[in-house]
Design a protein around this motif. Structure first.
Motif, PDB file in Angstrom:
ATOM      1  N   ALA A  37       0.747  -1.323   0.165  1.00  0.00           N
ATOM      2  CA  ALA A  37      -0.089  -0.105   0.023  1.00  0.00           C
ATOM      3  C   ALA A  37       0.787   1.289   0.097  1.00  0.00           C
ATOM      4  O   ALA A  37       2.092   1.149   0.322  1.00  0.00           O
ATOM      5  CB  ALA A  37      -0.906  -0.005   1.333  1.00  0.00           C
ATOM      6  N   GLY A  38       0.328   2.324  -0.672  1.00  0.00           N
ATOM      7  CA  GLY A  38       1.296   3.517  -0.693  1.00  0.00           C
ATOM      8  C   GLY A  38       0.475   4.616  -1.078  1.00  0.00           C
ATOM      9  O   GLY A  38      -0.693   4.580  -1.513  1.00  0.00           O
ATOM     10  N   THR A  39       1.325   5.669  -1.149  1.00  0.00           N
ATOM     11  CA  THR A  39       0.756   7.033  -1.548  1.00  0.00           C
ATOM     12  C   THR A  39       1.712   7.577  -2.772  1.00  0.00           C
ATOM     13  O   THR A  39       2.864   7.388  -2.873  1.00  0.00           O
ATOM     14  CB  THR A  39       0.794   8.106  -0.644  1.00  0.00           C
ATOM     15  N   VAL A  40       1.197   7.947  -3.854  1.00  0.00           N
ATOM     16  CA  VAL A  40       1.711   8.366  -4.897  1.00  0.00           C
ATOM     17  C   VAL A  40       1.495   9.932  -5.363  1.00  0.00           C
ATOM     18  O   VAL A  40       0.185  10.177  -5.452  1.00  0.00           O
ATOM     19  CB  VAL A  40       1.486   7.642  -6.382  1.00  0.00           C
ATOM     20  N   ASP A  70      -7.001   9.061  -5.969  1.00  0.00           N
ATOM     21  CA  ASP A  70      -6.817  10.072  -5.042  1.00  0.00           C
ATOM     22  C   ASP A  70      -5.363   9.977  -4.367  1.00  0.00           C
ATOM     23  O   ASP A  70      -5.261  10.184  -3.170  1.00  0.00           O
ATOM     24  CB  ASP A  70      -7.755  10.112  -3.898  1.00  0.00           C
ATOM     25  N   GLY A  71      -4.527   9.374  -4.881  1.00  0.00           N
ATOM     26  CA  GLY A  71      -3.138   9.219  -4.665  1.00  0.00           C
ATOM     27  C   GLY A  71      -2.721   8.057  -3.704  1.00  0.00           C
ATOM     28  O   GLY A  71      -1.737   7.711  -3.414  1.00  0.00           O
ATOM     29  N   LYS A  72      -3.815   7.191  -3.673  1.00  0.00           N
ATOM     30  CA  LYS A  72      -3.683   5.890  -2.885  1.00  0.00           C
ATOM     31  C   LYS A  72      -3.830   4.726  -3.839  1.00  0.00           C
ATOM     32  O   LYS A  72      -4.486   4.529  -4.817  1.00  0.00           O
ATOM     33  CB  LYS A  72      -4.538   5.724  -1.949  1.00  0.00           C
ATOM     34  N   TYR A  73      -3.227   3.688  -3.420  1.00  0.00           N
ATOM     35  CA  TYR A  73      -3.218   2.301  -4.052  1.00  0.00           C
ATOM     36  C   TYR A  73      -2.846   1.213  -2.895  1.00  0.00           C
ATOM     37  O   TYR A  73      -2.172   1.411  -1.865  1.00  0.00           O
ATOM     38  CB  TYR A  73      -2.240   1.987  -5.303  1.00  0.00           C
ATOM     39  N   THR A  74      -3.614   0.132  -3.098  1.00  0.00           N
ATOM     40  CA  THR A  74      -3.102  -0.954  -2.536  1.00  0.00           C
ATOM     41  C   THR A  74      -3.533  -2.403  -3.110  1.00  0.00           C
ATOM     42  O   THR A  74      -4.369  -2.407  -4.014  1.00  0.00           O
ATOM     43  CB  THR A  74      -4.292  -1.046  -1.030  1.00  0.00           C
ATOM     44  N   MET A  75      -2.609  -3.566  -2.987  1.00  0.00           N
ATOM     45  CA  MET A  75      -2.561  -4.716  -3.826  1.00  0.00           C
ATOM     46  C   MET A  75      -2.002  -5.663  -2.998  1.00  0.00           C
ATOM     47  O   MET A  75      -1.075  -5.500  -2.173  1.00  0.00           O
ATOM     48  CB  MET A  75      -2.197  -4.403  -4.955  1.00  0.00           C
ATOM     49  N   GLU A  76      -1.765  -6.775  -3.549  1.00  0.00           N
ATOM     50  CA  GLU A  76      -1.118  -7.913  -3.231  1.00  0.00           C
ATOM     51  C   GLU A  76      -0.177  -8.435  -4.342  1.00  0.00           C
ATOM     52  O   GLU A  76      -0.715  -8.611  -5.438  1.00  0.00           O
ATOM     53  CB  GLU A  76      -2.097  -9.326  -2.744  1.00  0.00           C
ATOM     54  N   THR A  77       0.957  -8.747  -4.133  1.00  0.00           N
ATOM     55  CA  THR A  77       1.988  -9.181  -5.128  1.00  0.00           C
ATOM     56  C   THR A  77       3.060  -9.981  -4.634  1.00  0.00           C
ATOM     57  O   THR A  77       3.122 -10.242  -3.244  1.00  0.00           O
ATOM     58  CB  THR A  77       2.711  -7.786  -5.580  1.00  0.00           C
ATOM     59  N   VAL A 134       5.152   1.465   0.129  1.00  0.00           N
ATOM     60  CA  VAL A 134       5.802   1.861  -0.798  1.00  0.00           C
ATOM     61  C   VAL A 134       5.271   3.147  -1.507  1.00  0.00           C
ATOM     62  O   VAL A 134       4.218   3.085  -2.015  1.00  0.00           O
ATOM     63  CB  VAL A 134       6.234   0.865  -1.867  1.00  0.00           C
ATOM     64  N   ASP A 135       5.753   4.541  -1.039  1.00  0.00           N
ATOM     65  CA  ASP A 135       5.418   5.742  -1.683  1.00  0.00           C
ATOM     66  C   ASP A 135       6.058   6.305  -2.693  1.00  0.00           C
ATOM     67  O   ASP A 135       7.530   5.821  -2.438  1.00  0.00           O
ATOM     68  CB  ASP A 135       5.185   6.744  -0.317  1.00  0.00           C
ATOM     69  N   PHE A 136       5.587   7.092  -3.613  1.00  0.00           N
ATOM     70  CA  PHE A 136       6.319   7.592  -4.653  1.00  0.00           C
ATOM     71  C   PHE A 136       6.326   9.121  -4.491  1.00  0.00           C
ATOM     72  O   PHE A 136       4.695   9.452  -4.800  1.00  0.00           O
ATOM     73  CB  PHE A 136       5.940   6.862  -5.813  1.00  0.00           C
ATOM     74  N   ASP A 137       7.052  10.038  -4.489  1.00  0.00           N
ATOM     75  CA  ASP A 137       7.045  11.495  -4.773  1.00  0.00           C
ATOM     76  C   ASP A 137       7.500  11.971  -6.162  1.00  0.00           C
ATOM     77  O   ASP A 137       8.685  11.893  -6.264  1.00  0.00           O
ATOM     78  CB  ASP A 137       7.704  11.850  -3.494  1.00  0.00           C
ATOM     79  N   LEU A 138       6.657  12.076  -7.190  1.00  0.00           N
ATOM     80  CA  LEU A 138       6.817  12.316  -8.633  1.00  0.00           C
ATOM     81  C   LEU A 138       7.045  13.474  -8.863  1.00  0.00           C
ATOM     82  O   LEU A 138       6.492  14.415  -8.204  1.00  0.00           O
ATOM     83  CB  LEU A 138       5.918  11.356  -9.422  1.00  0.00           C
TER      84      LEU A 138
END
Length: 144
Positions: A37-40, A70-77, A134-138
Motif C-alpha cells: 500500500a502506498g501514496t503516489v 486520489d493518490g492511494k493504492y493497495t494490492m497483493e503481489t 511503498v510511497d512515490f513522490d514524483l
C-alpha cells in the motif's frame, strides 16, 4: 485383465490429482505474498488517477498492478525486488473513430508523467512478506 485396467485407471487418476496439487501448491499459491500500500504524489499533490505496476526485476515470475485513486493504492503481489511503472493519462481531445456520421467517439489521451516513471522507469521496490508501505513522490519535470 479388467482388474489390471481398473488399477491402472486409479493409479493414473491418483498421479493426475497429485500433479494438480503439486502445481497448485508449488505455483503462485505457495509463494509468500506482500501486501503493498502506498501514496503516489505528483509535485507534492496526490495523483488523482493512474495505474501502478510491479514487475520482477529478474524478469522471471508474476507481475501485479492496480489502480491509483486520489493518490492511494493497495494490492497483493509476489515477494521480490520489483521494477515499478506508474502511468497516468489526461484527456486532450476527442475524435471520431471512423469518418462516418454515426462513428463512435474516442478520447485522445497523453501520458501525464515523464518517461522516467513509466517507459524508462528506474523506480524499484524490494517487497517483503506481509505488509509493505511503498510511497512515490514524483515530479512533473524530468530530473536534470
Amino acid at each position: 485383465m479388467l482388474t489390471n485396467l481398473k488399477s491402472r485407471s486409479r493409479l493414473g487418476a491418483a498421479i493426475a490429482l497429485g500433479l494438480c496439487l503439486a502445481v497448485m501448491l508449488g505455483g503462485c499459491g505457495g509463494q509468500p505474498k506482500a501486501q503493498v500500500a502506498g501514496t503516489v504524489t505528483l509535485d507534492g499533490k496526490p495523483l488523482q488517477d493512474g495505474v501502478i505496476s510491479f514487475y520482477p526485476e529478474a524478469g522471471v515470475g508474476p507481475s501485479a498492478g492496480t489502480g491509483i485513486k486520489d493518490g492511494k493504492y493497495t494490492m497483493e503481489t509476489p515477494v521480490a525486488k520489483m521494477k515499478v511503472v506508474i502511468n497516468a493519462t489526461e484527456v486532450i481531445g476527442k475524435r471520431k473513430k471512423y469518418d462516418t456520421p454515426d462513428s463512435p467517439v474516442t478520447e485522445d489521451v497523453r501520458e501525464l508523467l515523464p518517461a522516467e516513471y513509466n517507459t524508462k522507469s528506474k523506480l524499484t521496490a524490494t517487497l517483503q512478506p506481509g505488509p509493505n508501505t511503498v510511497d512515490f513522490d514524483l515530479k512533473s519535470a524530468a530530473k536534470k
